[in-house]
Write an enzyme that holds these catalytic residues in place. Structure first.
Site, PDB file in Angstrom:
ATOM      1  N   HIS A  18       6.636   4.368  -2.563  1.00  0.00           N
ATOM      2  CA  HIS A  18       7.457   3.093  -1.732  1.00  0.00           C
ATOM      3  C   HIS A  18       8.354   3.416  -1.145  1.00  0.00           C
ATOM      4  O   HIS A  18       8.548   2.799   0.112  1.00  0.00           O
ATOM      5  CB  HIS A  18       7.259   1.946  -2.866  1.00  0.00           C
ATOM      6  CG  HIS A  18       5.719   1.528  -3.282  1.00  0.00           C
ATOM      7  ND1 HIS A  18       5.827   1.052  -4.548  1.00  0.00           N
ATOM      8  CD2 HIS A  18       4.548   1.800  -2.804  1.00  0.00           C
ATOM      9  CE1 HIS A  18       4.329   0.607  -4.762  1.00  0.00           C
ATOM     10  NE2 HIS A  18       3.701   1.171  -3.747  1.00  0.00           N
ATOM     11  N   HIS A  41      -6.600   3.010  -0.106  1.00  0.00           N
ATOM     12  CA  HIS A  41      -6.867   2.447  -1.385  1.00  0.00           C
ATOM     13  C   HIS A  41      -5.797   1.498  -1.717  1.00  0.00           C
ATOM     14  O   HIS A  41      -4.684   2.113  -2.268  1.00  0.00           O
ATOM     15  CB  HIS A  41      -6.638   3.702  -2.384  1.00  0.00           C
ATOM     16  CG  HIS A  41      -7.534   4.924  -2.395  1.00  0.00           C
ATOM     17  ND1 HIS A  41      -7.834   5.780  -1.285  1.00  0.00           N
ATOM     18  CD2 HIS A  41      -8.739   5.175  -3.200  1.00  0.00           C
ATOM     19  CE1 HIS A  41      -8.761   6.676  -1.416  1.00  0.00           C
ATOM     20  NE2 HIS A  41      -9.432   6.081  -2.460  1.00  0.00           N
ATOM     21  N   SER A 101       2.182  -1.425  -2.393  1.00  0.00           N
ATOM     22  CA  SER A 101       2.310  -0.778  -1.262  1.00  0.00           C
ATOM     23  C   SER A 101       1.885  -1.927   0.136  1.00  0.00           C
ATOM     24  O   SER A 101       2.737  -2.079   1.131  1.00  0.00           O
ATOM     25  CB  SER A 101       1.591   0.382  -0.763  1.00  0.00           C
ATOM     26  OG  SER A 101       0.302   0.224  -1.403  1.00  0.00           O
ATOM     27  N   GLU A 119     -10.001  -1.696  -0.191  1.00  0.00           N
ATOM     28  CA  GLU A 119      -9.886  -1.721  -1.744  1.00  0.00           C
ATOM     29  C   GLU A 119     -11.409  -1.674  -2.268  1.00  0.00           C
ATOM     30  O   GLU A 119     -11.956  -2.543  -1.769  1.00  0.00           O
ATOM     31  CB  GLU A 119      -9.115  -2.969  -2.379  1.00  0.00           C
ATOM     32  CG  GLU A 119      -8.979  -2.945  -3.693  1.00  0.00           C
ATOM     33  CD  GLU A 119      -8.644  -1.906  -4.696  1.00  0.00           C
ATOM     34  OE1 GLU A 119      -7.772  -1.210  -4.321  1.00  0.00           O
ATOM     35  OE2 GLU A 119      -9.607  -1.603  -5.765  1.00  0.00           O
ATOM     36  N   ASP A 144     -15.303   1.145   0.516  1.00  0.00           N
ATOM     37  CA  ASP A 144     -14.828   2.547   0.051  1.00  0.00           C
ATOM     38  C   ASP A 144     -13.800   2.970   1.203  1.00  0.00           C
ATOM     39  O   ASP A 144     -14.436   3.264   2.480  1.00  0.00           O
ATOM     40  CB  ASP A 144     -16.236   3.413  -0.061  1.00  0.00           C
ATOM     41  CG  ASP A 144     -15.678   5.068   0.033  1.00  0.00           C
ATOM     42  OD1 ASP A 144     -14.593   5.155  -0.383  1.00  0.00           O
ATOM     43  OD2 ASP A 144     -16.555   5.822   0.159  1.00  0.00           O
ATOM     44  N   GLY A 145     -12.652   3.066   0.974  1.00  0.00           N
ATOM     45  CA  GLY A 145     -11.512   3.665   1.771  1.00  0.00           C
ATOM     46  C   GLY A 145     -11.903   4.904   2.483  1.00  0.00           C
ATOM     47  O   GLY A 145     -11.600   5.129   3.753  1.00  0.00           O
ATOM     48  N   ASP A 165      -3.772   6.844  -1.045  1.00  0.00           N
ATOM     49  CA  ASP A 165      -3.266   6.524  -2.348  1.00  0.00           C
ATOM     50  C   ASP A 165      -4.300   6.477  -3.399  1.00  0.00           C
ATOM     51  O   ASP A 165      -4.422   5.642  -3.890  1.00  0.00           O
ATOM     52  CB  ASP A 165      -2.278   5.622  -2.365  1.00  0.00           C
ATOM     53  CG  ASP A 165      -1.471   5.452  -3.654  1.00  0.00           C
ATOM     54  OD1 ASP A 165      -1.492   6.511  -4.552  1.00  0.00           O
ATOM     55  OD2 ASP A 165      -0.924   4.289  -3.947  1.00  0.00           O
TER      56      ASP A 165
HETATM   57  C1  LIG Z   1      -3.270   3.862  -6.984  1.00  0.00           C
HETATM   58  S1  LIG Z   1      -4.034   2.535  -6.664  1.00  0.00           S
HETATM   59  C2  LIG Z   1      -3.289   1.949  -5.322  1.00  0.00           C
HETATM   60  C3  LIG Z   1      -2.056   1.298  -5.263  1.00  0.00           C
HETATM   61  C4  LIG Z   1      -1.178   0.901  -4.019  1.00  0.00           C
HETATM   62  N1  LIG Z   1      -1.704   1.972  -2.874  1.00  0.00           N
HETATM   63  C5  LIG Z   1       0.060   0.635  -4.243  1.00  0.00           C
HETATM   64  O1  LIG Z   1       0.970   1.671  -3.947  1.00  0.00           O
HETATM   65  O2  LIG Z   1       0.327  -0.406  -4.490  1.00  0.00           O
HETATM   66  C6  LIG Z   1      -5.680   2.929  -6.453  1.00  0.00           C
HETATM   67  C7  LIG Z   1      -6.546   2.015  -5.946  1.00  0.00           C
HETATM   68  O3  LIG Z   1      -7.560   2.307  -5.238  1.00  0.00           O
HETATM   69  C8  LIG Z   1      -8.680   1.600  -5.703  1.00  0.00           C
HETATM   70  N2  LIG Z   1     -10.130   2.676  -5.313  1.00  0.00           N
HETATM   71  C9  LIG Z   1     -10.582   3.340  -5.946  1.00  0.00           C
HETATM   72  N3  LIG Z   1     -11.516   4.186  -5.305  1.00  0.00           N
HETATM   73  C10 LIG Z   1     -11.493   3.569  -4.044  1.00  0.00           C
HETATM   74  C11 LIG Z   1     -12.202   3.678  -2.799  1.00  0.00           C
HETATM   75  N4  LIG Z   1     -13.267   4.750  -2.718  1.00  0.00           N
HETATM   76  N5  LIG Z   1     -11.883   3.120  -1.666  1.00  0.00           N
HETATM   77  C12 LIG Z   1     -11.037   2.171  -1.819  1.00  0.00           C
HETATM   78  N6  LIG Z   1     -10.253   1.843  -2.865  1.00  0.00           N
HETATM   79  C13 LIG Z   1     -10.660   2.521  -4.026  1.00  0.00           C
HETATM   80  C14 LIG Z   1      -8.736   1.495  -6.915  1.00  0.00           C
HETATM   81  O4  LIG Z   1      -9.153   0.123  -7.411  1.00  0.00           O
HETATM   82  C15 LIG Z   1      -7.082   1.215  -7.164  1.00  0.00           C
HETATM   83  O5  LIG Z   1      -6.753  -0.210  -6.897  1.00  0.00           O
END
Ligand SMILES: C[S@@+](CC[C@H](N)C(=O)[O-])C[C@H]1O[C@@H](n2cnc3c(N)ncnc32)[C@H](O)[C@@H]1O
Length: 282
Positions: A18, A41, A101, A119, A144-145, A165
């Site tokens: 961050h 993500h 984030s 997400e 899916d990101g 992320d």
């Molecule tokens: C490490 S966390 C993100 C934290 C966030 N970036 C932050 O710093 O506050 C990862 C997130 O990715 C999501 N996730 C997992 N696979 C994903 C995908 N294929 N596409 C989008 N989101 C996904 C999870 O549900 C989780 O909420």
């Protein structure tokens, strides 16, 4: 998919990520022209540190909490702490809210800027949508990101930042998924800034990833790492890193101010290292 960021919110890896994110957003704000912030993500956007999940691990105690009262932090770390402080103004002695984030970015975006957040988990995406309900600058995509990214770039602003992320539940496969998604996005938008977070457990897992970026023949790839333990155990998060593609001018100098202070304040023992390395230059 078991990963829930609520267990880890505000830990040392979040502080590292961050604080760098704030530096990148502030560099984009040096120009008045609008930019777009994209996350693949995004998570829930906001975390309750008094929740059962956060209280179970208490990871934020060895993360954000350690910075309160610390002096000689870099200017972006002060912005970061002030954001956290403002969200906890009602009960300043008991940290209860931690900004993910997306929330940090939204608090730094200007009227002319925009964000697109992906997400995949339904409940997390639902929280994210509710958080930004009514904020016309921010779009939330329950998708899916990795596959969404290529369709989101280049943004119409032609300036901006992509944060990747992932949860790394897939371990080494996650590195390969990032490479594929990044290559497709970069081919469409080679001037965007890309920030890609990764965990450091075993050094042999991160080296191929860095070499992959070094081989792509793309300029201005910077690598920053913070290690709190030796990188020789698969069982522990020993440190973390960020690959920054199209790193802003002199961003390595900003990191040289940031990382030693984080190492000093977040260190958990005698071991502590940081690294700033250009994987490719101009
Ligand atoms: C490490 S966390 C993100 C934290 C966030 N970036 C932050 O710093 O506050 C990862 C997130 O990715 C999501 N996730 C997992 N696979 C994903 C995908 N294929 N596409 C989008 N989101 C996904 C999870 O549900 C989780 O909420």
């Amino acid at each position: 998919m078991n990963y829930r960021h609520a267990f880890h919110a505000g830990n040392f890896a979040d502080v590292f990520k961050h604080a760098i994110l704030i530096g990148l957003l502030e560099s984009l704000k040096a120009k008045q022209t609008p930019f777009c912030y994209i996350e693949t993500h995004a998570g829930a956007g906001r975390y309750d540190l008094q929740s059962e999940a956060a209280r179970k691990t208490r990871e934020y105690e060895n993360g954000v909490l350690r910075l309160f009262g610390a002096t000689r932090l870099g200017s972006h770390t002060h912005i970061y702490l002030n954001l956290v402080r403002a969200l906890n103004a009602a009960a300043p002695h008991e940290l209860s809210v931690y900004p993910g984030s997306p929330l940090i970015a939204s608090l730094l975006l200007r009227e002319q800027d925009r964000a697109a957040l992906c997400e995949w988990q339904e409940d997390e995406a639902g929280k994210l949508k509710r958080l930004f309900l009514g904020d016309a600058r921010i779009g939330v995509h329950h998708r899916d990101g990795y596959t969404a990214l290529a369709g989101l770039v280049p943004p119409r602003e032609r300036r901006g930042l992509v944060l990747i992320d992932p949860p790394f539940e897939a371990q080494e496969d996650e590195f390969r998924a990032i490479e594929t998604a990044f290559a497709a996005a970069y081919a469409r938008w080679p001037t965007g800034i890309y920030a890609i977070w990764y965990p450091i457990k075993l050094r042999q897992q991160t080296l191929p990833f860095q070499r992959w970026f070094a081989r792509q023949k793309i300029p201005k790839v910077l690598c920053a790492e913070l290690l709190l333990h030796p990188d020789n155990s698969a069982l522990r998060l020993n440190g973390c890193g960020m690959i920054i593609v199209n790193a802003p001018w002199k961003f390595d100098r900003q990191l040289a101010e940031l990382l030693p202070s984080l190492r000093q304040h977040l260190g958990q023992g005698r071991f502590g290292q940081h690294r700033i390395e250009w994987l490719t230059r101009e």
